[in-house]
Structure formats: structure tokens, C-alpha cells
Design a protein around this motif. Structure first.
Motif, PDB file in Angstrom:
ATOM      1  N   TRP A  16       3.835  -1.369 -19.287  1.00 53.30           N
ATOM      2  CA  TRP A  16       3.224  -0.040 -19.121  1.00 53.30           C
ATOM      3  C   TRP A  16       3.538   0.506 -17.732  1.00 53.30           C
ATOM      4  O   TRP A  16       3.958   1.664 -17.581  1.00 53.30           O
ATOM      5  CB  TRP A  16       1.725  -0.179 -19.333  1.00 53.30           C
ATOM      6  N   ILE A  17       3.348  -0.308 -16.717  1.00 48.48           N
ATOM      7  CA  ILE A  17       3.619   0.114 -15.338  1.00 48.48           C
ATOM      8  C   ILE A  17       5.090   0.472 -15.155  1.00 48.48           C
ATOM      9  O   ILE A  17       5.432   1.418 -14.442  1.00 48.48           O
ATOM     10  CB  ILE A  17       3.199  -1.005 -14.364  1.00 48.48           C
ATOM     11  N   ALA A  18       5.972  -0.265 -15.826  1.00 49.41           N
ATOM     12  CA  ALA A  18       7.414  -0.028 -15.700  1.00 49.41           C
ATOM     13  C   ALA A  18       7.825   1.334 -16.245  1.00 49.41           C
ATOM     14  O   ALA A  18       8.897   1.851 -15.889  1.00 49.41           O
ATOM     15  CB  ALA A  18       8.185  -1.133 -16.413  1.00 49.41           C
ATOM     16  N   LEU A  19       6.995   1.952 -17.076  1.00 56.90           N
ATOM     17  CA  LEU A  19       7.319   3.275 -17.602  1.00 56.90           C
ATOM     18  C   LEU A  19       7.492   4.300 -16.483  1.00 56.90           C
ATOM     19  O   LEU A  19       8.231   5.269 -16.629  1.00 56.90           O
ATOM     20  CB  LEU A  19       6.218   3.748 -18.564  1.00 56.90           C
ATOM     21  N   LEU A  32       4.044   9.325 -23.216  1.00 55.05           N
ATOM     22  CA  LEU A  32       4.438   8.768 -21.920  1.00 55.05           C
ATOM     23  C   LEU A  32       3.800   9.468 -20.713  1.00 55.05           C
ATOM     24  O   LEU A  32       3.363   8.790 -19.780  1.00 55.05           O
ATOM     25  CB  LEU A  32       5.963   8.782 -21.792  1.00 55.05           C
ATOM     26  N   PRO A  33       3.732  10.808 -20.672  1.00 56.57           N
ATOM     27  CA  PRO A  33       3.120  11.430 -19.488  1.00 56.57           C
ATOM     28  C   PRO A  33       1.689  10.958 -19.236  1.00 56.57           C
ATOM     29  O   PRO A  33       1.290  10.753 -18.087  1.00 56.57           O
ATOM     30  CB  PRO A  33       3.166  12.927 -19.804  1.00 56.57           C
ATOM     31  N   TYR A  34       0.920  10.791 -20.308  1.00 54.31           N
ATOM     32  CA  TYR A  34      -0.468  10.359 -20.154  1.00 54.31           C
ATOM     33  C   TYR A  34      -0.545   8.873 -19.795  1.00 54.31           C
ATOM     34  O   TYR A  34      -1.379   8.472 -18.977  1.00 54.31           O
ATOM     35  CB  TYR A  34      -1.246  10.645 -21.445  1.00 54.31           C
ATOM     36  N   MET A  35       0.322   8.078 -20.401  1.00 53.50           N
ATOM     37  CA  MET A  35       0.340   6.650 -20.077  1.00 53.50           C
ATOM     38  C   MET A  35       0.721   6.436 -18.615  1.00 53.50           C
ATOM     39  O   MET A  35       0.107   5.631 -17.901  1.00 53.50           O
ATOM     40  CB  MET A  35       1.312   5.919 -21.002  1.00 53.50           C
ATOM     41  N   LEU A  38      -1.939   7.046 -16.032  1.00 52.34           N
ATOM     42  CA  LEU A  38      -2.965   6.006 -15.934  1.00 52.34           C
ATOM     43  C   LEU A  38      -2.476   4.743 -15.215  1.00 52.34           C
ATOM     44  O   LEU A  38      -3.265   3.814 -15.018  1.00 52.34           O
ATOM     45  CB  LEU A  38      -3.458   5.632 -17.338  1.00 52.34           C
ATOM     46  N   VAL A  39      -1.210   4.706 -14.831  1.00 48.16           N
ATOM     47  CA  VAL A  39      -0.665   3.512 -14.168  1.00 48.16           C
ATOM     48  C   VAL A  39      -1.487   3.087 -12.947  1.00 48.16           C
ATOM     49  O   VAL A  39      -1.761   1.893 -12.763  1.00 48.16           O
ATOM     50  CB  VAL A  39       0.815   3.732 -13.797  1.00 48.16           C
ATOM     51  N   PRO A  40      -1.919   4.026 -12.069  1.00 50.43           N
ATOM     52  CA  PRO A  40      -2.693   3.596 -10.891  1.00 50.43           C
ATOM     53  C   PRO A  40      -4.007   2.902 -11.230  1.00 50.43           C
ATOM     54  O   PRO A  40      -4.612   2.269 -10.357  1.00 50.43           O
ATOM     55  CB  PRO A  40      -2.951   4.914 -10.139  1.00 50.43           C
ATOM     56  N   LEU A  41      -4.468   3.012 -12.487  1.00 52.95           N
ATOM     57  CA  LEU A  41      -5.723   2.381 -12.888  1.00 52.95           C
ATOM     58  C   LEU A  41      -5.522   0.997 -13.502  1.00 52.95           C
ATOM     59  O   LEU A  41      -6.495   0.337 -13.873  1.00 52.95           O
ATOM     60  CB  LEU A  41      -6.460   3.276 -13.889  1.00 52.95           C
ATOM     61  N   MET A  42      -4.287   0.564 -13.588  1.00 52.69           N
ATOM     62  CA  MET A  42      -4.007  -0.729 -14.220  1.00 52.69           C
ATOM     63  C   MET A  42      -4.519  -1.914 -13.401  1.00 52.69           C
ATOM     64  O   MET A  42      -4.552  -3.044 -13.886  1.00 52.69           O
ATOM     65  CB  MET A  42      -2.501  -0.880 -14.456  1.00 52.69           C
ATOM     66  N   TRP A  43      -4.923  -1.654 -12.163  1.00 51.45           N
ATOM     67  CA  TRP A  43      -5.493  -2.743 -11.363  1.00 51.45           C
ATOM     68  C   TRP A  43      -6.849  -3.189 -11.925  1.00 51.45           C
ATOM     69  O   TRP A  43      -7.275  -4.332 -11.690  1.00 51.45           O
ATOM     70  CB  TRP A  43      -5.660  -2.321  -9.903  1.00 51.45           C
ATOM     71  N   VAL A  44      -7.515  -2.308 -12.671  1.00 53.74           N
ATOM     72  CA  VAL A  44      -8.844  -2.645 -13.195  1.00 53.74           C
ATOM     73  C   VAL A  44      -8.766  -3.788 -14.208  1.00 53.74           C
ATOM     74  O   VAL A  44      -9.425  -4.835 -14.024  1.00 53.74           O
ATOM     75  CB  VAL A  44      -9.532  -1.405 -13.792  1.00 53.74           C
ATOM     76  N   PRO A  45      -7.970  -3.671 -15.297  1.00 53.65           N
ATOM     77  CA  PRO A  45      -7.870  -4.821 -16.203  1.00 53.65           C
ATOM     78  C   PRO A  45      -7.207  -6.030 -15.545  1.00 53.65           C
ATOM     79  O   PRO A  45      -7.543  -7.176 -15.882  1.00 53.65           O
ATOM     80  CB  PRO A  45      -7.034  -4.289 -17.379  1.00 53.65           C
ATOM     81  N   SER A  46      -6.301  -5.781 -14.613  1.00 55.90           N
ATOM     82  CA  SER A  46      -5.655  -6.897 -13.912  1.00 55.90           C
ATOM     83  C   SER A  46      -6.666  -7.687 -13.096  1.00 55.90           C
ATOM     84  O   SER A  46      -6.638  -8.930 -13.065  1.00 55.90           O
ATOM     85  CB  SER A  46      -4.534  -6.373 -13.004  1.00 55.90           C
ATOM     86  N   LEU A  47      -7.573  -6.954 -12.441  1.00 58.20           N
ATOM     87  CA  LEU A  47      -8.611  -7.627 -11.652  1.00 58.20           C
ATOM     88  C   LEU A  47      -9.541  -8.424 -12.557  1.00 58.20           C
ATOM     89  O   LEU A  47      -9.926  -9.560 -12.218  1.00 58.20           O
ATOM     90  CB  LEU A  47      -9.408  -6.580 -10.865  1.00 58.20           C
ATOM     91  N   ALA A  48      -9.899  -7.856 -13.708  1.00 56.23           N
ATOM     92  CA  ALA A  48     -10.782  -8.570 -14.643  1.00 56.23           C
ATOM     93  C   ALA A  48     -10.131  -9.873 -15.109  1.00 56.23           C
ATOM     94  O   ALA A  48     -10.784 -10.924 -15.166  1.00 56.23           O
ATOM     95  CB  ALA A  48     -11.098  -7.672 -15.838  1.00 56.23           C
ATOM     96  N   ILE A  49      -8.843  -9.812 -15.422  1.00 60.42           N
ATOM     97  CA  ILE A  49      -8.139 -11.017 -15.861  1.00 60.42           C
ATOM     98  C   ILE A  49      -8.018 -12.019 -14.712  1.00 60.42           C
ATOM     99  O   ILE A  49      -8.135 -13.229 -14.916  1.00 60.42           O
ATOM    100  CB  ILE A  49      -6.752 -10.643 -16.417  1.00 60.42           C
ATOM    101  N   ALA A  71       1.561  -4.274  -8.524  1.00 62.86           N
ATOM    102  CA  ALA A  71       2.617  -3.389  -9.025  1.00 62.86           C
ATOM    103  C   ALA A  71       2.061  -2.027  -9.417  1.00 62.86           C
ATOM    104  O   ALA A  71       2.714  -0.994  -9.233  1.00 62.86           O
ATOM    105  CB  ALA A  71       3.312  -4.045 -10.223  1.00 62.86           C
ATOM    106  N   SER A  72       0.832  -2.012  -9.943  1.00 59.86           N
ATOM    107  CA  SER A  72       0.233  -0.739 -10.341  1.00 59.86           C
ATOM    108  C   SER A  72      -0.058   0.162  -9.148  1.00 59.86           C
ATOM    109  O   SER A  72      -0.190   1.377  -9.292  1.00 59.86           O
ATOM    110  CB  SER A  72      -1.056  -0.982 -11.127  1.00 59.86           C
ATOM    111  N   GLN A  73      -0.145  -0.445  -7.968  1.00 58.15           N
ATOM    112  CA  GLN A  73      -0.455   0.314  -6.752  1.00 58.15           C
ATOM    113  C   GLN A  73       0.775   0.591  -5.898  1.00 58.15           C
ATOM    114  O   GLN A  73       0.658   1.074  -4.773  1.00 58.15           O
ATOM    115  CB  GLN A  73      -1.489  -0.452  -5.920  1.00 58.15           C
ATOM    116  N   MET A  74       1.947   0.297  -6.433  1.00 55.06           N
ATOM    117  CA  MET A  74       3.186   0.414  -5.669  1.00 55.06           C
ATOM    118  C   MET A  74       3.368   1.795  -5.046  1.00 55.06           C
ATOM    119  O   MET A  74       3.720   1.932  -3.883  1.00 55.06           O
ATOM    120  CB  MET A  74       4.375   0.087  -6.575  1.00 55.06           C
TER     121      MET A  74
END
Length: 382
Positions: A16-19, A32-35, A38-49, A71-74
Motif C-alpha cells: 500500500w505504501i509503495a503505491l 489509488l488517490p484515496y489509498m 492514507l499512506v501517512p496513517l499506516m503507522w497506526v496499524p504498524s504500531l499496533a502490530i 516507511a509510511s512516514q518517509m
């Protein structure tokens, strides 16, 4: 089994981030534009995991979760490239001290009511007073006024706002222009009714010169407009053709060899057509190309660009020759949509400028009646 499932989730998040690294224009396909937004928010599920992995002592899974979160915060790092905790602390202390000083000793100063509490009559009275003061201060000869206006060290306070189908508070907009001494105002999603309300609240007294785009049925939410305090050299109904509302512009001569053009832009949202969304964003790059052809001329784009640096189409616009106020200052992320929640907001509204100008300040804040925050920036000439 849990480790395998979480690893698969992380791999999906990584894809997803690679998009966001797709070529410009390849992001012009739903969803794709909406996905990508949301890339900057991918740290949330990553942190939970990562927390789950830490509890389970699964170090490989933990490292993968941390890598995906980073990577989501790159591209978010550039918003903070010049941030300094000590500078922010000093700024907070100075504002606090200034507030304390105004409340201690001497005569008490009368606090002005908030914009929403002021009547139209009070606002108009303040505008007339400001105009009288300006007329007194500008009582020099015409050559003196011209020299001041075209100084190489000139700076402009610019403001952009999406008016949400014309529902933004006209009184709030005008009061903000007055209190912040805005030189150039760019508005999107205008209606004829809102333009009349703006004039009824005194905008035409503050800013006598404006250019509106044509009001068309194909506009995305309304037409665009741009206002300026000083007499422009020229104005255009649409400075560049894009598949969206007109891009009205005003051009100001800043010295005998140089002009600066301000444009109000609003490319279509992806839901109105992904191809038009991408084409509109990238098409604005022609303003930078025009500025390059005329050597020293400057272009400034203000508006709701329905995109952020995570989108390849927006990065293509920057590569055309623009700098973004948020990114160039590196003092924090000025997310502007939606206005009603502090998090998670996304970056949609921008102030961009070509070579020959630089940003010295940027701020976002709410305006009554709209779902976007207003964005105000200071543009200084090099």
C-alpha cells in the motif's frame, strides 16, 4: 499462525505504501488517490502490530512492523526538516510573556470580539478605519508609492480557502483578511451569492481588484476567484486550461523587469474523475513553465489542490518548478481537511511559488461554515 497473519498484513501495508512511488499519472485510477492519501496513517496499524510482536517476543515481526511504520512516514519528515524543540519552546514562552504583559499594569486594553461575534456594521466600521489609515500612510507622491510597491524586498500575505459550495462565512473571511492584512485572497467553490455577501461585508472596500472564473455547470463545487489589494498589471479568467473550474489569476509588476502572477486553483477531486484529477494537478505546472520562459517572472498558486506530496501527480507539479510553503519551511504539517476533527487531517490546500520567491511563514486555521481550514502564507521576493 498469528505471526503469519500479522506478517501478511504488514506486507499488504508495505505494498500500500509503495503505491505512493508510482510514476506521475499512474495514480489516476480509482481508488489509488484515496489509498495514497492514507499512506501517512499506516503507522497506526504498524504500531499496533509492533506492540503485539513485542508482547509475543517475536523480534522479526517487530522489526518488520517498525520498518513499515517508518516507511509510511518517509515523506512526512520533510514537513519537520527545520523543526527545533527549543525554538518552539521559546516561541511559546514569548507568546505567553506577551499575553502576561498585556494583562498587567497600565490601562487595560479592550479585547476585540471574535469574528463570529462581530456585527456586519462593526466589521464595516473597522474596514473604513483601516482604509482611512492606509490613505493617510500612503499620502506620499505616486513615485514613492510605486517604489515601495516594487521593492525587491517586498513580501505578500496570501490566503487560500475552499468555501464548501459557497457556505463559508463571508463575515469571517473578510474579518480575517482585515486582521491578518492579507494582500492576495484566493477562494474556491464560490457561488454568486457568496461573492455578493463578501462585498456586503466590505471585501470590495478592502480589496478593490478581483478576477473571477466563469460560473459553469461543470465546475467542481463552484467557481474560483482571486482578490488583490493593489491595482494589478493584468488579470485572466483562466491562466491555464485544466479539466476543472477556471484558474483565475492576477499579475502584479514588482519591478521593471519582473512580474508576479497569483492564481486560484482547484483541480477536480478523484470522485469527479481520476483522469481529470491527475491531469488538473499536473496541468498547473504550465504556470511554472511560463514563468521560466519569461526568465525572472514568478508564479504563485493558491488553492485546494486535492492532493499531497504523497501523490505522484502532486510531486510532478513540484518538479515542474514549484516549492510548497509547508515543505520549504519545514516547521510542521499544515493539514487542512476536514476542519471538524484535529486528527486525522490530510493535506489538501497549498501555497506554491516558483523561483524568485520564498515562503517565510505559513499557518492554517478554521473559518466558519467550511470543511477546510484556511491557509495563510507570507511570500517574500528574493
Amino acid at each position: 499462525m498469528i505471526v503469519v497473519v500479522l506478517s501478511i498484513v504488514l506486507l499488504i501495508l508495505a505494498a500500500w505504501i509503495a503505491l505512493g512511488s508510482l510514476p506521475a499519472g499512474a495514480d489516476a485510477h480509482m481508488p489509488l488517490p484515496y489509498m495514497i492519501a492514507l499512506v501517512p496513517l499506516m503507522w497506526v496499524p504498524s504500531l499496533a502490530i509492533a506492540i503485539v510482536a513485542l508482547v509475543m517476543r517475536e523480534w522479526g515481526l517487530l522489526c518488520l512492523a517498525i520498518a513499515v511504520g517508518l516507511a509510511s512516514q518517509m515523506r512526512e519528515v520533510s514537513y519537520w526538516s527545520h523543526w527545533s524543540p527549543s525554538r518552539d519552546l521559546l516561541g511559546l514562552l514569548s507568546r505567553t510573556n506577551a499575553g502576561d504583559a498585556s494583562n498587567t499594569g497600565g490601562a487595560k486594553t479592550r479585547k476585540k470580539p471574535a469574528h463570529g461575534q462581530r456585527s456586519t456594521e462593526e466589521l464595516l466600521a473597522d474596514i473604513r478605519a483601516a482604509r482611512r489609515e492606509t490613505e493617510i500612510n500612503a499620502s506620499e507622491t505616486a513615485s514613492d508609492v510605486l517604489a515601495q510597491r516594487t521593492s525587491s524586498s517586498a513580501s505578500f500575505t496570501v490566503m487560500t480557502l475552499n468555501c464548501r459550495y459557497g457556505r463559508a462565512s463571508a463575515k469571517d473571511i473578510v474579518a480575517t483578511v482585515l486582521s491578518r492584512n492579507v494582500t492576495v485572497l484566493a477562494l474556491q467553490e464560490l457561488t454568486a451569492d457568496l461573492v455578493r455577501e463578501l462585498d456586503d461585508n466590505g471585501l470590495d472596500m478592502l480589496m478593490s481588484y478581483h478576477q473571477l472564473g466563469e460560473d459553469k455547470e461543470t465546475d467542481n463545487g463552484g467557481f474560483n476567484g482571486i482578490w488583490i489589494r493593489v491595482d494589478p498589471k493584468s488579470a485572466e479568467r483562466s491562466a491555464v486550461p485544466i479539466p476543472a473550474a477556471d484558474v483565475p489569476s492576477v499579475t502584479l509588476q514588482v519591478d521593471p523587469m519582473r512580474d508576479i502572477t497569483f492564481a486560484s486553483a482547484h483541480p477536480k477531486s478523484p470522485m469527479r474523475g481520476c483522469r481529470d484529477w491527475s491531469a488538473g494537478i499536473r496541468g498547473l505546472g504550465r504556470l511554472a513553465e511560463t514563468a521560466k520562459r519569461t526568465d525572472h517572472d514568478i508564479a504563485v498558486i493558491l488553492g485546494d489542490l486535492n492532493s499531497s506530496p504523497d501523490h505522484p501527480s502532486f510531486r510532478a507539479l513540484l518538479k515542474a518548478g514549484f516549492q510548497d510553503a509547508n515543505l520549504s519551511l519545514g516547521e510542521g504539517r499544515r493539514a487542512t481537511f476536514p476542519s471538524w476533527i484535529p486528527w486525522p487531517r490530510i493535506v489538501l490546500d497549498h501555497a506554491l511559488a516558483t523561483k524568485g520567491a520564498r515562503f517565510t511563514g505559513v499557518e492554517s486555521f478554521p473559518i466558519e461554515g467550511t470543511d477546510h481550514l484556511a491557509l495563510v502564507a507570507t511570500v517574500a521576493l528574493d
